[in-house]
Design a protein around this motif. Sequence first.
Motif, PDB file in Angstrom:
ATOM      1  N   ILE A 175      42.003  37.340  45.165  1.00 56.18           N
ATOM      2  CA  ILE A 175      43.482  37.359  45.179  1.00 56.18           C
ATOM      3  C   ILE A 175      43.989  38.798  45.045  1.00 56.18           C
ATOM      4  N   TRP A 176      43.461  39.553  44.073  1.00 51.67           N
ATOM      5  CA  TRP A 176      43.904  40.943  43.885  1.00 51.67           C
ATOM      6  C   TRP A 176      43.583  41.785  45.114  1.00 51.67           C
ATOM      7  N   GLY A 177      42.399  41.562  45.703  1.00 57.33           N
ATOM      8  CA  GLY A 177      42.029  42.318  46.899  1.00 57.33           C
ATOM      9  C   GLY A 177      43.013  42.107  48.035  1.00 57.33           C
ATOM     10  N   ALA A 178      43.440  40.871  48.215  1.00 52.88           N
ATOM     11  CA  ALA A 178      44.399  40.566  49.287  1.00 52.88           C
ATOM     12  C   ALA A 178      45.788  41.102  48.964  1.00 52.88           C
ATOM     13  N   LEU A 179      46.252  40.886  47.734  1.00 54.06           N
ATOM     14  CA  LEU A 179      47.626  41.278  47.366  1.00 54.06           C
ATOM     15  C   LEU A 179      47.804  42.782  47.192  1.00 54.06           C
ATOM     16  N   ILE A 180      46.863  43.418  46.531  1.00 51.28           N
ATOM     17  CA  ILE A 180      47.035  44.826  46.177  1.00 51.28           C
ATOM     18  C   ILE A 180      46.431  45.764  47.221  1.00 51.28           C
ATOM     19  N   PHE A 181      45.252  45.411  47.733  1.00 51.40           N
ATOM     20  CA  PHE A 181      44.539  46.321  48.627  1.00 51.40           C
ATOM     21  C   PHE A 181      44.577  45.906  50.095  1.00 51.40           C
ATOM     22  N   GLY A 182      45.235  44.783  50.388  1.00 49.48           N
ATOM     23  CA  GLY A 182      45.360  44.338  51.774  1.00 49.48           C
ATOM     24  C   GLY A 182      44.045  43.902  52.401  1.00 49.48           C
ATOM     25  N   GLU A 183      43.105  43.467  51.584  1.00 44.34           N
ATOM     26  CA  GLU A 183      41.822  43.014  52.110  1.00 44.34           C
ATOM     27  C   GLU A 183      41.976  41.633  52.747  1.00 44.34           C
ATOM     28  N   LYS A 184      41.149  41.373  53.725  1.00 48.88           N
ATOM     29  CA  LYS A 184      41.204  40.111  54.451  1.00 48.88           C
ATOM     30  C   LYS A 184      40.455  39.024  53.680  1.00 48.88           C
ATOM     31  N   THR A 218      38.464  35.687  53.919  1.00 43.22           N
ATOM     32  CA  THR A 218      37.721  34.968  54.951  1.00 43.22           C
ATOM     33  C   THR A 218      37.462  33.522  54.524  1.00 43.22           C
ATOM     34  N   TRP A 219      37.051  32.707  55.485  1.00 41.53           N
ATOM     35  CA  TRP A 219      36.721  31.312  55.189  1.00 41.53           C
ATOM     36  C   TRP A 219      35.524  31.225  54.255  1.00 41.53           C
ATOM     37  N   ASN A 220      34.609  32.154  54.374  1.00 38.48           N
ATOM     38  CA  ASN A 220      33.456  32.170  53.461  1.00 38.48           C
ATOM     39  C   ASN A 220      33.903  32.388  52.022  1.00 38.48           C
ATOM     40  N   MET A 221      34.898  33.239  51.833  1.00 38.06           N
ATOM     41  CA  MET A 221      35.435  33.473  50.482  1.00 38.06           C
ATOM     42  C   MET A 221      36.093  32.210  49.942  1.00 38.06           C
TER      43      MET A 221
END
Length: 127
Positions: A87-96, A98-101
């Motif tokens: 969640i933090w990676g997506a919200l703060i760092f714009g990381e994608k 994935t379905w595996n995640m």
Amino acid sequence: MRNYISSKKSIFLMLHISLLFSSLSGVCSKMASRYTDYIFSVSFIFWFGLVFVIMFGYAIIWQQILKRMPLTVAYANRPVTLIWGIIWGALIFGEKVTWNMIAGAAVIFVGIYLVTGEDGEKGGENS
């Protein structure tokens, strides 16, 4: 009985709030890694120092949780920090994300449910 259930819920909530803060140490670590060219910079020292502050507070709270909750339940919930990391990676760092995640997060939740559900049926005695 109602007080016991209320107390159990508040301990569980305290556990997850502490895990949320623990996951924030990873965010601070990543922020500090942006300034590793000069490790004596104010920015690096701030973010790296914040990691220590967060983990110190987490360690104190974790010890209090272990006094009041079965060890198996507390440790079964620790992988939640991985989900917070996604969640933090997506919200703060714009990381994608994935379905595996997402599949991995689902497996984690199923595992937590299996462990804590089993313990909950026994009453969660911590003798």
